[in-house]
Design a protein around this motif. Structure first.
Motif, short mmCIF file in Angstrom:
data_model
loop_
_atom_site.label_atom_id
_atom_site.label_comp_id
_atom_site.label_asym_id
_atom_site.label_seq_id
_atom_site.Cartn_x
_atom_site.Cartn_y
_atom_site.Cartn_z
N GLN A 211 -0.88 -1.38 -7.90
CA GLN A 211 -2.23 -1.06 -7.46
C GLN A 211 -3.26 -1.15 -8.58
O GLN A 211 -4.39 -1.59 -8.36
CB GLN A 211 -2.26 0.34 -6.84
CG GLN A 211 -1.47 0.44 -5.53
CD GLN A 211 -2.07 -0.42 -4.43
OE1 GLN A 211 -3.16 -0.13 -3.94
NE2 GLN A 211 -1.38 -1.47 -4.04
N GLU A 217 -5.35 -1.12 -2.58
CA GLU A 217 -5.29 -1.59 -1.20
C GLU A 217 -6.13 -0.70 -0.29
O GLU A 217 -6.81 -1.17 0.62
CB GLU A 217 -3.84 -1.60 -0.72
CG GLU A 217 -3.66 -2.06 0.72
CD GLU A 217 -2.21 -2.07 1.14
OE1 GLU A 217 -1.90 -1.46 2.18
OE2 GLU A 217 -1.39 -2.68 0.43
N LYS A 218 -6.08 0.61 -0.52
CA LYS A 218 -6.87 1.57 0.25
C LYS A 218 -6.93 2.87 -0.54
O LYS A 218 -6.27 3.01 -1.56
CB LYS A 218 -6.29 1.82 1.65
CG LYS A 218 -4.87 2.41 1.62
CD LYS A 218 -4.26 2.46 3.02
CE LYS A 218 -4.94 3.44 3.95
NZ LYS A 218 -4.65 4.85 3.59
N ILE A 229 4.17 0.00 0.85
CA ILE A 229 3.92 -0.95 -0.23
C ILE A 229 5.18 -1.16 -1.06
O ILE A 229 5.48 -2.28 -1.48
CB ILE A 229 2.75 -0.46 -1.12
CG1 ILE A 229 1.46 -0.40 -0.30
CG2 ILE A 229 2.56 -1.38 -2.32
CD1 ILE A 229 0.30 0.28 -1.01
#
Length: 236
Positions: A211, A217-218, A229
């Motif tokens: 990440q 991603e969010k 993930i």
């Protein structure tokens, strides 16, 4: 990229450091702790231990100009400094809040003041039971859970006021370790009773590194997001 990993002597941070030394995208690893950090054991083939830079602070709420120079040019930080829920009852709450919140914000500010690369990604490792809505009363350790949720709010607010700085909270459930049977049993019980999926420390470190390297991603990353993930990364 240059990556800062705080709480570098901790259970999760040590695994993050171990994996980061094997990632070609990461060219420098600043391991921030209150004592010197040694090269991790069981490095993967191709790992480059020369990338590791041990940086010692007296405490996480104060940063000298010398330490800030070590942060300069960083592209990301994975912040793991905290007192866990299971240990929080061992300390006065004000001390728990200092470690979990005051130190986090002080560290984030010091890093940003050092002159980071843009975009800069700050990943705050929180927990599954934290509550951002301060009007609610969580069932599990309410004072602690609200404080950790408030810390998430403050981290996000700080990032939103800075150009080129992004923040995200990773909220894992129970974290297991390879070969530790009791932790695996506890994780299964927690998932059955509370519905919160567990994650291995290896997978959690892998997801957090993914990440900060490739972008969030969010936000937040819930236990379900982390598991999803991890599954995607392990199958690729």
């Amino acid at each position: 990229m240059k990556l800062i990993i705080s709480g570098a002597t901790g259970f999760v941070a040590k695994e993050v450091i171990r994996q980061s030394l094997s990632r070609s995208e990461i060219t420098s690893v600043v391991a921030l702790a209150r004592k010197p950090i040694a090269i991790p054991e069981k490095l993967a083939d191709g790992a480059d231990p020369s990338k590791l830079r041990s940086v010692v602070v007296k405490d996480y709420d104060h940063y000298s100009e010398e330490v800030k120079k070590e942060f300069a040019g960083a592209s990301a930080c994975i912040w793991t400094v905290a007192i866990t829920p299971s240990k929080s009852k061992m300390y006065d709450f004000e001390e728990v809040k200092r470690i979990c919140q005051t130190c986090t914000l002080a560290g984030f500010n010091a890093i940003c003041e050092s002159g980071v690369s843009k975009p800069f990604r700050f990943l705050y490792m929180s927990g599954a039971t934290t509550e951002r809505d301060q009007t609610k009363t969580p069932r599990f350790l309410p004072q602690y859970s609200l404080m950790r949720g408030d810390t998430e709010n403050k981290v996000l607010a700080l990032a939103s006021g800075l150009d080129g700085v992004e923040a995200c909270a990773a909220k894992p459930g129970f974290i297991t370790a390879p070969g530790e049977i009791l932790k695996s049993i506890a994780a299964t019980m927690i998932q059955l009773t509370a519905g919160v999926p567990s994650i291995s420390v290896v997978d959690l470190a892998k997801v957090m590194l993914d990440q900060v390297v490739n972008g969030f991603e969010k936000e937040p990353l819930t236990p379900e997001d982390l598991a999803r993930i991890a599954k995607k990364l392990n199958s690729s």
